[in-house]
Design a protein around this motif. Structure first.
Motif, mmCIF file in Angstrom:
data_model
loop_
_atom_site.group_PDB
_atom_site.id
_atom_site.type_symbol
_atom_site.label_atom_id
_atom_site.label_comp_id
_atom_site.label_asym_id
_atom_site.label_seq_id
_atom_site.Cartn_x
_atom_site.Cartn_y
_atom_site.Cartn_z
ATOM 1 N N GLY A 230 15.072 9.254 -4.964
ATOM 2 C CA GLY A 230 16.277 8.499 -5.303
ATOM 3 C C GLY A 230 16.155 7.067 -4.826
ATOM 4 O O GLY A 230 16.708 6.699 -3.787
ATOM 5 N N GLY A 231 15.408 6.258 -5.566
ATOM 6 C CA GLY A 231 15.221 4.873 -5.174
ATOM 7 C C GLY A 231 14.639 4.067 -6.318
ATOM 8 O O GLY A 231 14.301 4.616 -7.377
ATOM 9 N N VAL A 232 14.521 2.760 -6.109
ATOM 10 C CA VAL A 232 14.022 1.877 -7.166
ATOM 11 C C VAL A 232 12.633 1.349 -6.874
ATOM 12 O O VAL A 232 12.045 0.633 -7.690
ATOM 13 C CB VAL A 232 14.980 0.682 -7.356
ATOM 14 C CG1 VAL A 232 16.316 1.152 -7.890
ATOM 15 C CG2 VAL A 232 15.157 -0.085 -6.042
ATOM 16 N N GLY A 233 12.100 1.693 -5.741
ATOM 17 C CA GLY A 233 10.773 1.243 -5.371
ATOM 18 C C GLY A 233 10.310 1.996 -4.145
ATOM 19 O O GLY A 233 11.110 2.598 -3.421
ATOM 20 N N ALA A 234 8.999 1.999 -3.931
ATOM 21 C CA ALA A 234 8.446 2.713 -2.782
ATOM 22 C C ALA A 234 7.038 2.201 -2.518
ATOM 23 O O ALA A 234 6.464 1.461 -3.329
ATOM 24 C CB ALA A 234 8.433 4.220 -3.033
ATOM 25 N N GLY A 235 6.500 2.588 -1.380
ATOM 26 C CA GLY A 235 5.140 2.151 -1.079
ATOM 27 C C GLY A 235 4.574 2.853 0.129
ATOM 28 O O GLY A 235 5.283 3.516 0.896
ATOM 29 N N LEU A 236 3.246 2.722 0.256
ATOM 30 C CA LEU A 236 2.539 3.136 1.460
ATOM 31 C C LEU A 236 2.384 1.889 2.327
ATOM 32 O O LEU A 236 1.898 0.856 1.857
ATOM 33 C CB LEU A 236 1.169 3.715 1.114
ATOM 34 C CG LEU A 236 1.161 5.058 0.391
ATOM 35 C CD1 LEU A 236 -0.254 5.406 -0.063
ATOM 36 C CD2 LEU A 236 1.703 6.159 1.296
ATOM 37 N N PHE A 237 2.779 1.979 3.591
ATOM 38 C CA PHE A 237 2.758 0.828 4.493
ATOM 39 C C PHE A 237 1.828 1.130 5.669
ATOM 40 O O PHE A 237 1.939 2.193 6.297
ATOM 41 C CB PHE A 237 4.163 0.533 5.016
ATOM 42 C CG PHE A 237 5.169 0.277 3.930
ATOM 43 C CD1 PHE A 237 5.466 -1.022 3.526
ATOM 44 C CD2 PHE A 237 5.823 1.337 3.288
ATOM 45 C CE1 PHE A 237 6.394 -1.259 2.519
ATOM 46 C CE2 PHE A 237 6.742 1.106 2.279
ATOM 47 C CZ PHE A 237 7.025 -0.192 1.885
ATOM 48 N N CYS A 238 0.946 0.189 5.971
ATOM 49 C CA CYS A 238 0.020 0.332 7.089
ATOM 50 C C CYS A 238 0.279 -0.801 8.079
ATOM 51 O O CYS A 238 0.354 -1.965 7.676
ATOM 52 C CB CYS A 238 -1.432 0.274 6.614
ATOM 53 S SG CYS A 238 -1.842 1.499 5.356
ATOM 54 N N LYS A 239 0.395 -0.458 9.351
ATOM 55 C CA LYS A 239 0.703 -1.474 10.356
ATOM 56 C C LYS A 239 -0.132 -1.257 11.604
ATOM 57 O O LYS A 239 -0.248 -0.131 12.093
ATOM 58 C CB LYS A 239 2.184 -1.442 10.728
ATOM 59 C CG LYS A 239 2.613 -2.609 11.618
ATOM 60 C CD LYS A 239 4.073 -2.512 12.001
ATOM 61 C CE LYS A 239 4.287 -1.617 13.207
ATOM 62 N NZ LYS A 239 3.697 -2.210 14.450
ATOM 63 N N ASP A 240 -0.747 -2.344 12.093
ATOM 64 C CA ASP A 240 -1.385 -2.295 13.400
ATOM 65 C C ASP A 240 -0.301 -2.212 14.462
ATOM 66 O O ASP A 240 0.785 -2.790 14.307
ATOM 67 C CB ASP A 240 -2.245 -3.541 13.635
ATOM 68 C CG ASP A 240 -3.471 -3.558 12.733
ATOM 69 O OD1 ASP A 240 -3.847 -2.476 12.246
ATOM 70 O OD2 ASP A 240 -4.032 -4.642 12.508
ATOM 71 N N VAL A 241 -0.598 -1.523 15.534
ATOM 72 C CA VAL A 241 0.414 -1.280 16.562
ATOM 73 C C VAL A 241 1.006 -2.572 17.112
ATOM 74 O O VAL A 241 2.207 -2.678 17.338
ATOM 75 C CB VAL A 241 -0.198 -0.440 17.707
ATOM 76 C CG1 VAL A 241 0.746 -0.414 18.905
ATOM 77 C CG2 VAL A 241 -0.474 0.976 17.230
ATOM 78 N N ASP A 242 0.169 -3.595 17.317
ATOM 79 C CA ASP A 242 0.657 -4.824 17.934
ATOM 80 C C ASP A 242 1.101 -5.880 16.929
ATOM 81 O O ASP A 242 1.410 -7.011 17.312
ATOM 82 C CB ASP A 242 -0.425 -5.416 18.846
ATOM 83 C CG ASP A 242 -1.712 -5.710 18.089
ATOM 84 O OD1 ASP A 242 -1.817 -5.297 16.915
ATOM 85 O OD2 ASP A 242 -2.616 -6.334 18.672
ATOM 86 N N ALA A 243 1.162 -5.528 15.646
ATOM 87 C CA ALA A 243 1.560 -6.504 14.621
ATOM 88 C C ALA A 243 3.031 -6.327 14.260
ATOM 89 O O ALA A 243 3.552 -5.213 14.260
ATOM 90 C CB ALA A 243 0.706 -6.351 13.375
ATOM 91 N N GLN A 244 3.694 -7.447 13.922
ATOM 92 C CA GLN A 244 5.101 -7.393 13.519
ATOM 93 C C GLN A 244 5.222 -7.491 11.993
ATOM 94 O O GLN A 244 6.202 -8.023 11.477
ATOM 95 C CB GLN A 244 5.881 -8.511 14.208
ATOM 96 C CG GLN A 244 5.963 -8.340 15.715
ATOM 97 C CD GLN A 244 6.912 -9.339 16.351
ATOM 98 O OE1 GLN A 244 7.644 -10.046 15.677
ATOM 99 N NE2 GLN A 244 6.925 -9.381 17.675
#
Length: 375
Positions: A37-51
């Protein structure tokens, strides 16, 4: 109810298809977004120390600018800190009246009609986090129990698909590294099946085939020798390798080859199918590795290493290499145009510095510094 189960089953299949063919991720994410139930989605990757995060695959919505996301990062980072597969909504982390006052909402979310975001962590390590999330539009409403239920149904499959895709990426990288390593070998290398079909040829091996020097050639994808007797031997060796180590011996077999111009080569066939593999019933297309190189002691920059190791003078090193390439003292003296006594003096120095007592020992010493790497 049956229609819902069928829809979920088809969606799960699409997700796993994307694990194998990554060009299908956008379609899979689109269908998951509509399912949740949404209009967009994604896979997100983040380094622990990154904002901020990067988005390798997405549909429908381009993530917010980094500078705007950083405004709410202290609260929104909760999306990345959640337990694996646990749905978390932005409304769980930031009261809506606080969110609408931020630049992120005013400059990015409001123009797009977005009011909420639901996510689930797929994988985390000491250095990074992978998350799947769905953007909710005003017409979708805020994240509710039904949204969370649908996330819980599909997220475990997205997580497995991501892990499977990562495994494929590692295998591809390992294969590329393996191929690069094989291409660095000075010897020609062919991985073949029991029928002699070439599974892989390294750069040196392909060069031998391309040169057409009357040694080996490619016949319809199969490795063959120009010499009829050698060709029969190779066929027998490859067939025997298919029967396991017991048939050929764990150390393989050496086969002499002679090119059209009289060049001498040595082919060494090594079986790749151990009895343990065969008993396990696992099929391996390559059953043997055939190493082919000239029957000569190649000299290259490694001679410099020998000189440094034994503190040889340039002339002593030249004499040492000449003994290997040319022969004994008389032959070296002729080659250098000097008296035999001069060469004997250098040989005596070589004995003293290397600990050798015979010229044959000097040859063995140089052979010990041989390397299988090209160049």
């Amino acid at each position: 109810m049956n229609d819902g189960r069928q829809q979920l089953s088809e969606l799960i299949s699409v997700v796993y298809d994307a694990a194998i063919d990554q060009s299908l991720w956008e379609n899979a994410i689109e269908r998951v977004a509509y399912f949740v139930g949404g209009v967009g989605a994604g896979l997100f990757c983040k380094d622990v120390d990154a904002q901020h995060s990067n988005v390798p695959h997405s549909f429908g919505i381009v993530g917010p600018p980094v500078e705007l996301f950083r405004q709410i990062y202290p609260a929104a980072v909760g999306h990345f800190l959640a337990e694996i597969e646990q749905p978390i909504a932005t409304a769980d982390l930031i009261p809506y009246d606080e969110l609408v006052a931020t630049g992120l909402y005013q400059e990015w979310a409001r123009p797009l009609g977005l009011i909420d975001f639901v996510s689930a962590v797929l994988d985390k390590s000491a250095t990074s986090v992978v998350m799947f999330g769905v953007f909710r539009h005003e017409r979708n409403g805020f994240v509710d129990d039904e949204t969370r239920h649908r996330m819980r149904l599909i997220v475990p499959h997205i997580r497995r698909a991501v892990l499977i895709a990562r495994m494929f990426d590692l295998r591809i990288a390992e294969a590329a590294t393996f191929a690069d390593a094989l291409d660095g070998l000075d010897a020609g290398l062919y991985l073949v099946d029991a029928g002699g079909r070439i599974i892989h040829a390294n750069a040196a091996g392909q060069a031998i085939l391309d040169a057409g020097g009357g040694i080996l050639y490619d016949v319809g994808g199969r490795l063959a020798a120009c010499d009829a007797q050698v060709n029969r031997t190779l066929r027998e060796v490859f067939a025997a390798a298919g029967q396991g180590d017991a048939a050929l011996g764990t150390r393989g077999i050496a086969i002499p080859l002679i090119g059209k111009g009289g060049e001498r080569y040595i082919a060494h066939a090594l079986p790749l199918t151990s009895g343990a593999r065969r008993r396990a019933g696992i099929g391996y297309p390559a059953v043997a590795a055939l190493f082919v190189r000239k029957a000569a002691l190649a000299m290259s920059s490694r001679s410099e290493a020998i000189g440094k190791m034994f503190k040889l003078t340039p002339t002593e090193l030249r004499v040492l290499l000449a003994i290997v390439e040319v022969g004994g003292v008389p032959e070296v003296a002729v080659a250098f145009g000097v008296a035999e006594t001069t060469v004997r003096t250098h040989v005596s120095n070589l004995f003293e510095k290397t600990g050798a007592t015979r010229q044959a020992d000097l040859v063995k010493l140089v052979a010990g510094y041989a390397t299988p790497m090209a160049g």
